[in-house]
Structure formats: structure tokens, C-alpha cells
Design an enzyme around this catalytic site. Sequence first.
Site, PDB file in Angstrom:
ATOM      1  N   ASP A 103       0.852  -1.190   0.000  1.00 50.60           N
ATOM      2  CA  ASP A 103       0.000   0.000   0.000  1.00 50.60           C
ATOM      3  C   ASP A 103       0.885   1.236   0.000  1.00 50.60           C
ATOM      4  O   ASP A 103       1.795   1.348   0.816  1.00 50.60           O
ATOM      5  CB  ASP A 103      -0.894   0.010   1.247  1.00 50.60           C
ATOM      6  CG  ASP A 103      -2.376  -0.027   0.903  1.00 50.60           C
ATOM      7  OD1 ASP A 103      -2.784   0.806   0.077  1.00 50.60           O
ATOM      8  OD2 ASP A 103      -3.097  -0.871   1.451  1.00 50.60           O
ATOM      9  N   HIS A 328     -10.471  -4.488   2.874  1.00 50.33           N
ATOM     10  CA  HIS A 328     -10.375  -4.154   4.294  1.00 50.33           C
ATOM     11  C   HIS A 328     -11.385  -3.096   4.718  1.00 50.33           C
ATOM     12  O   HIS A 328     -11.637  -2.938   5.910  1.00 50.33           O
ATOM     13  CB  HIS A 328      -8.964  -3.674   4.620  1.00 50.33           C
ATOM     14  CG  HIS A 328      -8.589  -2.417   3.890  1.00 50.33           C
ATOM     15  ND1 HIS A 328      -8.083  -2.438   2.613  1.00 50.33           N
ATOM     16  CD2 HIS A 328      -8.677  -1.108   4.246  1.00 50.33           C
ATOM     17  CE1 HIS A 328      -7.868  -1.185   2.223  1.00 50.33           C
ATOM     18  NE2 HIS A 328      -8.218  -0.366   3.181  1.00 50.33           N
TER      19      HIS A 328
END
Length: 532
Positions: A103, A328
Site C-alpha cells: 500500500d 479491508h
Amino acid sequence: MTKSRDERAWWQSAVIYEIAPISFQDSNGDGKGDLAGLMSRLDYLGWLGIDAVWLTPIYRSPFRDLGYDISDYCSIDPGFGTLDEFDRLVSALHAEGIRLILDLVPNHTADDHAWFVESSSSRHSAKSDWYIWADPGENGGPPNNWLSRFGGSAWEWCDARRQYYYHSFLVEQPDLNWRNPDVRAAIADVMHFWLDRGVDGFRVDASAVLIKDDLLRDNPPNPQAKDKPPPQRHTSVFTDDRPETMSCIEFIREVIDGYPDRLLCGEVQGKTDRIGHFYGNDRPRLHLPLNFALLDSQWDALSLQATIDAYLNAIPKDAWPVWVIGGHDKQRIASKIGAAQMRVLAMLLMTLRGTPFFFMGDEIGRKRVPIPADRIRDPFEKLVPGYELCRDPERAPMRWDDSESGGFTTGGPWLPLGPGDAPNVAQQRRDEHSILALFRALIALRREHACLREGSHAPLRSQNDVLVFKRVTHTGEVLVALNIAAEPRRWHWHGRGRLLMSTHLDRPREPLPDASILLRGNEGVIIELARR
């Protein structure tokens, strides 16, 4: 943009698996997953057959928002491990033929990041202009009406500077000023740091909000704000998806293009008709703007048919599609459509043209885990209660077996794992007809069959609750028929065919006697057509 058939990028045939490391596997009994725990589960990733993993942030962080509040971009948070452990993980993944995507969080930092500490200390500091600062409005309050996604004004007062700073998210997550070339250069240095360590790409967080209106114009009222959370009472015209943001993404793409065979995917914003511009035209942007259309679609054959068609028509002609069924911060789709249709979705995901992404636990049909009020960790639920925005039910630790700790930890898990009779990996690995077995079989079939990896998408007319399409290459054709109903449906097609797979995993691979099949309730099939 896609390459020719002989120059296909690795990510065009890859299956990508998102992992939140804090919830994947704990190695030291502190109740939180870590890099050593992830390393211990590489055999599972190899057995499942995925081609790449995307990790949510593992950088140093106070972890107020799942690590998306970063204190140091170039170090591993001690809760996860060390840089040496990270380097060993990269090597071990590559040895298994699995690539690693990290990320990248370029929009904001934590408020204890050294950059912000210096920027907030004085209007005359070297990094004074690294964040978005503004003088008070005429009434002495915030400069304008911009709202934080976590509730309230997006502006926070700083005594040292006698100014406000802007935060799209938590007050502890100040937004970087992407109009400043020094900020761009610093993020490029971060990318170089990880790319030089062998990382295979990045998923860019909040890529659509990197630039805000430089005139600080107020956002207009949202005419559809009724019954929506307070942060949505304005339409984010001047804070989200600004045209100037594209230059930021193009800059990030230039950095990653300095390395061979690296992937840039990203979290984008807006409805399907806005997703196409994130690919870029004359200047490339994201390889894969993440597409959540399947999660947002009504779950019936006609709606799915329309959702798929709208998306494929919205992206540029030569762009490579991408399909995401979990994440998520997305609610578990198994809770929406049920266990039986989750199997149908698995087949849909693995047979559509494009790159499939799924989230850890989707492969065992994981549903939302109930979280007691006193165990909630998500700031969304704490700051904007009453709107079912809590993401903890998705982030609950992976259940590897039916023991009290789920095989995840020897201590107390940081979030509840849910009931012991919930789906778990060990039980499903023993069951040759489980949804885990189905995911594995579908991934293997994609690898085996060129039509499913690279074939064009040929829509067919979906009727009678059966979603139908075809994948076509110059050497073959594959039909996919998915019964979205709980009752049987007869389906007819033209030509002779051989059954490759049923979602029930109980039909043999064999020629079909005629051009029709009785689909059981909640059953999907893949049929290879005989060459004419």
C-alpha cells in the site's frame, strides 16, 4: 494499457489476494498478526495458487486507522517486525512465484510524522508548505465548509502557526500538499526505497483526493443527503476527484515505470462512468484502477449483466479490466448474498475478463464477524456511529481452525474471531467440495485455460435468472452460465460442449450429450465449446 498477446504483463493473468497482516497470522502471542506469521503461511498461499499478495500498511504507525496513518514511510512498524524480516519475506514470496504489492499512502501522514512536526512548528520552517494550511475564515473559524470523512470539519487549528490544517480523514491524518514539488519528490524517494528492495508494485490509497481546490471553494449541499452520514451532507466537488489529481497519478506512474514489470493499481472514486479516466490517455496513470462494481450491484442476473456491461463500456478500449469482491474497508459480500451465491460469485470473479482481487477470508466464504461495542476499534464507528460504517467485522482475524484462538494466535486476538463453528481453513481443506476447494480449482483452471486468462468478453443474453457470457480466443471458446436463483433453471446454447467445472464440484469433466443443461439452484458451470 494492455500489451500484445505475446507481451502480456504478469498482472493481466494474475490472481491477487489482499492481506491485512495484523489479522492474518500472529507469531508471538500478542494477538496481532506480523511478518513472521505471514511467512509461516506461505505454504497456504502457494497451495491456493494466488500470484500476488497486496498488504495493507506495515509501516511505522500509531495505528489509529489500520496503519493508514504513517509515521515513517521507510521503516517497518515494530509490531510487524523488522526490515530484515521484510526482506526475507520478499525473497520467500518470490521463491514461491508470488509477487508482493504494498500500500502506498501518498495523500496524508500521521501527525507525528517528522514532516508534519516540522511543518506545524512554524510558518517559516523548511517544510512549511508540505501540508495544506489556511488562515481562519472571516468569522475566525475554519476556512470553509469542507468535511472530514470521519465527521466534523476537515480543518484543525494549530496554535504554533495560528492556522488551520486540512485532513480528509482523521484529525491525526493531515493531508500532504501535492502542489509542492518537494512533496512529490519525497514520495518518489519512498517508492524508490521499496522498489529497490524488490517490491513488485503499489496500490495507491485515496488516489482520487490528492489535490484539493486551491481557491478553497465551499462544497455544495448534497441533494441526496437525507438518511446518509453527516460527512456526506455536501457533494465533494472541490475536494475529491479534481482534474489536477491526474497529474499526481501520472507522476507516480512515471516513478514506477522506471522499474521493469511493476504494477500500479489504485483506490479510485466515483461511479462506473468515472473510472475510465484513471487509466490515462496520452499519459498513462494506473494500470488497474480498482473496480468494486460487483460489490455495489443488485444481486440478480439482469442487474449483474448491466453492471458488467456498463463497466466494460466505461473503460478505454485497450484498458485491462479489474474486478474486486472484497477488501479491508468493504463489507463482506457473503453477508449480502449468502453462502450458496458466494460460490457463484467466485466463479464469476475467476471467469470475467480482467484481473481478479479478493480479500483474505473470501475464499472460505467469510461473513461479517459480530463485534461487541466494547471491542470496536474502527474510528468510523466511534466518530460516525449509527450508520453501519464499522469495518471491524471485515478486519477480524483469519480463522485457520475451529479452536478458541482460531489458529491465529496463542494470546487474545486484537479483534474477536467470531464463533468457533464459522468457516475455517482447516475444515475446508479437508472438504473436496468446500468453497475453498472451489476457489483453488477455479484459480487452477484459469492458469490452465487461455480463454479464461486472455480471451475477449462476449456477452450473451441473460434470461430466467441465468447470467451468461462467453470468453473467446482465436483457438477456442468457453461459455459461463451462472444461476442466480435458488431454484433449478434449464439453460440452452448452440453447439457442442464439454463441461469443465460446476460450482458444486461434483460434475465430471465430460462431453455434454446436447446443447442444454439443467442448472441446479445456485449453480454455475463453465463449458468449453467444441471447435467448429
